[in-house]
Enzyme design. Structure first.
Site, PDB file in Angstrom:
ATOM      1  N   SER A 160       3.753   4.337  -5.580  1.00 32.93           N
ATOM      2  CA  SER A 160       3.197   3.621  -6.663  1.00 32.93           C
ATOM      3  C   SER A 160       3.260   3.990  -8.193  1.00 32.93           C
ATOM      4  O   SER A 160       4.334   4.077  -8.558  1.00 32.93           O
ATOM      5  CB  SER A 160       1.622   3.460  -6.264  1.00 32.93           C
ATOM      6  OG  SER A 160       1.044   2.482  -6.962  1.00 32.93           O
ATOM      7  N   ARG A 230     -12.754  -1.199  -9.004  1.00 35.46           N
ATOM      8  CA  ARG A 230     -12.218  -0.615  -7.807  1.00 35.46           C
ATOM      9  C   ARG A 230     -12.084  -1.412  -6.586  1.00 35.46           C
ATOM     10  O   ARG A 230     -11.183  -1.521  -5.943  1.00 35.46           O
ATOM     11  CB  ARG A 230     -12.971   0.555  -7.296  1.00 35.46           C
ATOM     12  CG  ARG A 230     -12.622   1.219  -6.238  1.00 35.46           C
ATOM     13  CD  ARG A 230     -11.405   1.751  -6.135  1.00 35.46           C
ATOM     14  NE  ARG A 230     -11.304   2.682  -5.015  1.00 35.46           N
ATOM     15  CZ  ARG A 230      -9.842   3.425  -4.915  1.00 35.46           C
ATOM     16  NH1 ARG A 230      -8.743   3.105  -5.751  1.00 35.46           N
ATOM     17  NH2 ARG A 230      -9.890   4.384  -3.876  1.00 35.46           N
ATOM     18  N   ASP A 326       3.640  -4.669   1.561  1.00 34.16           N
ATOM     19  CA  ASP A 326       3.108  -4.265   0.367  1.00 34.16           C
ATOM     20  C   ASP A 326       3.352  -5.504  -0.517  1.00 34.16           C
ATOM     21  O   ASP A 326       4.544  -5.954  -0.757  1.00 34.16           O
ATOM     22  CB  ASP A 326       3.839  -3.235  -0.009  1.00 34.16           C
ATOM     23  CG  ASP A 326       3.445  -2.627  -1.492  1.00 34.16           C
ATOM     24  OD1 ASP A 326       2.495  -3.131  -2.086  1.00 34.16           O
ATOM     25  OD2 ASP A 326       3.980  -1.525  -1.896  1.00 34.16           O
ATOM     26  N   HIS A 359       0.453  -1.798   0.724  1.00 35.43           N
ATOM     27  CA  HIS A 359       0.632  -0.834  -0.450  1.00 35.43           C
ATOM     28  C   HIS A 359       0.398   0.374  -0.073  1.00 35.43           C
ATOM     29  O   HIS A 359       1.035   1.488  -0.201  1.00 35.43           O
ATOM     30  CB  HIS A 359       0.178  -1.213  -1.829  1.00 35.43           C
ATOM     31  CG  HIS A 359       0.666  -0.392  -2.793  1.00 35.43           C
ATOM     32  ND1 HIS A 359       1.769  -0.039  -3.158  1.00 35.43           N
ATOM     33  CD2 HIS A 359      -0.212   0.376  -3.542  1.00 35.43           C
ATOM     34  CE1 HIS A 359       2.205   0.525  -4.330  1.00 35.43           C
ATOM     35  NE2 HIS A 359       0.634   0.943  -4.481  1.00 35.43           N
ATOM     36  N   ASP A 360      -0.886   0.829   0.566  1.00 35.66           N
ATOM     37  CA  ASP A 360      -1.268   2.237   0.837  1.00 35.66           C
ATOM     38  C   ASP A 360      -0.788   2.773   1.852  1.00 35.66           C
ATOM     39  O   ASP A 360      -0.969   3.966   2.143  1.00 35.66           O
ATOM     40  CB  ASP A 360      -2.939   1.932   0.951  1.00 35.66           C
ATOM     41  CG  ASP A 360      -3.840   2.279  -0.096  1.00 35.66           C
ATOM     42  OD1 ASP A 360      -3.272   2.695  -1.196  1.00 35.66           O
ATOM     43  OD2 ASP A 360      -4.981   2.283  -0.053  1.00 35.66           O
TER      44      ASP A 360
END
Lengths: 396, 396
Positions: A160, A230, A326, A359-360
């Site tokens: 990232s 967040r 992602d 993505h994570d």
């Protein structure tokens, strides 16, 4: 003028790591035109540097990460964010390599950022902190490595925003980077990603406790705004498939919907938890500055708009990794990096990993990523002559 | 007890439309178990009802839409949200059909919702308004149609939440729906979509001006929170490709980045505009209630968890439409509807339209959608015997 202590007490962010003051004689010249110095960089190391200082790996963290990559986080008590990757016998093998991970400039875990005291005023920087870029972060890391006496990095790796730093390292200091691994990254931040960041920033600005950035002096923190930021961002780190698999429409500790606004659904409860725990460990102004640095990242713009030019003549070995699910840094954006590297006749491999984790995935237990990166790093280590016990001196 | 007038004055939401009071003798029994009555429904009509009342089309609006589908919006002064679809000679032909579009229950354009006065207290409902469902909205529309003397709808059509209402109409009143067109919709709200809605709600809750839902009595509106909710949602209505095409990384009225937090990028400026204009026309509590209704929507759950059972024996003709770049209600979720309809042996066609415009494509100039729907509606009209001038009486 006496320095007022910050009214919000936070646990020691350094923990078992280190902090060094840099830029005292020669300041860091920032992209915005200002000079920063002195400034501090907080960092952790794992493994041991070998005799010829050729086994160093720089791990670059993502937006909300920090230097505690492979050791217990001093604020949350949780394991390091890349404990799956870094350790004895792991992909980033602490028995063979010396790993450095530094909190980025602008961060809130001990490196100089808006939360820290401005030596010129004795007060927290707040919005007086200069707006920084990914290149500024990398230049600060380079000064840290100078301080540690490490001229060449065996490898720079990160996911990232960490991948953005990897690309900037390869662009700014090609002779200092033997191998580079940008994971789930991009050479420039997309319009959609800028938009999501702007939503997060607006949520923070909207919180009256933000106090135009001066909250620390008022003894408050804009926790509601930061939590909303967040929550919005967290959705983008996952995939629809992962959310469906993990939560679906399952209810949270109840047998039926309540016809109200409580967290009926598990996914709501999960998001609220993500928001409320984040504010315990992260600074709202840091969130503004670091998201802005990502928005500003456009590597090709540093070289006349042609990304290939950035890498012309590079001898660095690249391994670009993306994940099928992602949608924040999707495969096409990673392929743009690969295409530019190919156009620059660079040494590049590319792997798209099949996963539904979004993505994570780079932070998670992803066996195909582990085996891919283990193969690449071990191969590079062999070429670099780092495989023999004699050459690294890191075995205990 | 005297009724305090709402401290926030808003323009007349009815405009050239109508408003009717319903549920005075027989209240609306809500899914939550409460009875609502009397209540009001604000609506617009276009075209003329024919003699045998067989040419009515109900248009269902989406989350932030309203009844002003094809006429100037009385608050914003902008054209109706579906002016491209509805009009003389258009897909929904006002020369041939009688179109009804009603503000949903819980809305803020004249139908009873949290902004309206609770007759029991003389104060705005606020959070005392009962939590409503898509089925409640549809049941209120059915009572409106009873009031208008329309027993059978030639067609029910709508996109997004409008599509949910279409599906609910076909499920609850199969004998009243000759043709049904759910566009860019789903038979249940996904975990990811619930998550995005929850972020928007949290943004509203976090605004101190929300006053636990009681802002109208305090003469304030939670405009910052509602704007953040709108900005987050708005991103989900577009596609990454559309954002890239429209804005990319273009700067807003400047030649270079400013190293600050102003809207350097056009996409930021656009988002801020979306947020600030939305709060001029929409009520924050309505946003809470309507998003909740969408979250709660799970049509299969109304029939033992089997979606096909919902449509067993249906004689309605369905046309399901999705868009390739819609990631909010992606094609697979639309196909789930089609699969269930096929399993129920229903009459269903399905078209996935190639576009990069994302979820909002249903509101935009999308020629393939127009031709698809014109074909479907004209074909149904022929079967229904609505094509001759003599049978509809709507020609002027």
């Amino acid at each position: 003028m006496s320095a007022a202590p910050p009214a919000i007490s936070t646990p020691d962010p350094i923990g078992p790591g280190h902090r060094v003051t840099l830029g005292e004689t020669l300041p860091l010249h920032l992209d915005c035109g200002l000079d920063l110095g002195p400034y501090q960089v907080a960092y952790c190391t794992y493994g041991r540097l070998n005799a010829d200082k050729s086994n160093a790996i720089l791990v670059c963290h993502a937006l909300t990460g920090d230097q505690h990559a492979a050791s217990t986080h001093p604020v949350t008590g949780k394991p390091g964010w890349w404990g799956t990757m870094i350790g004895p016998g792991k992909v980033i093998d602490t028995d063979r390599f010396f790993i450095v991970c530094a909190n980025v400039l602008g961060g809130c875990m001990g490196s100089t950022g808006p939360k820290e005291i401005n030596p010129a005023t004795g007060q927290p920087y707040g919005l007086n902190f200069p707006v920084i870029t990914i290149r500024d972060m990398v230049n600060a890391q380079a000064m840290l490595l100078d301080h540690l006496g490490i001229r060449e990095l065996f490898c720079v790796i990160g996911g990232s925003m960490g991948g953005m730093q990897v690309l900037q390292w390869a662009a700014s200091y090609p002779e200092r980077v033997f191998a580079a691994v940008p994971i789930a990254s991009a050479a420039r931040h997309s319009a959609q990603n800028i938009a999501f960041h702007e939503v997060g920033r607006q949520a923070i600005y909207s919180d009256p406790d933000w106090r135009e950035g001066g909250y620390l002096a008022h003894g408050v923190i804009p926790k509601n705004g930061l939590a909303v930021a967040r929550m919005a961002a967290h959705i983008t780190y996952l995939s629809e498939a992962a959310l469906h698999r993990k939560f679906g429409r399952n209810l949270q500790n109840r047998e039926r919907i309540t016809y109200g606004f409580e967290a009926d659904f598990q996914v709501e409860s999960y998001l609220r938890h993500q928001g409320s725990t984040f504010v315990e460990r992260f600074d709202a102004n840091s969130y503004l500055y670091i998201t802005r640095a990502m928005d500003y990242f456009d590597l090709a713009a540093q070289s006349g708009g042609n990304l290939a030019n950035v890498f012309k003549g590079s001898k660095t070995r690249f391994c670009v990794v993306s994940f099928t699910s992602d949608w924040l840094f999707p495969t096409p954006e990673n392929k743009e990096i690969v295409r530019a590297l190919n156009a620059a006749a660079a040494n590049v491999s590319f792997v798209e990993i099949e996963t539904d984790k979004g993505h994570d995935a780079f932070l998670l237990d992803e066996p195909e990523m582990f085996s891919t990166l283990k193969g690449f790093i071990d191969g590079c280590a062999e070429v670099r002559g780092l495989n023999g016990n004699s050459s690294n001196g890191a075995r205990s």
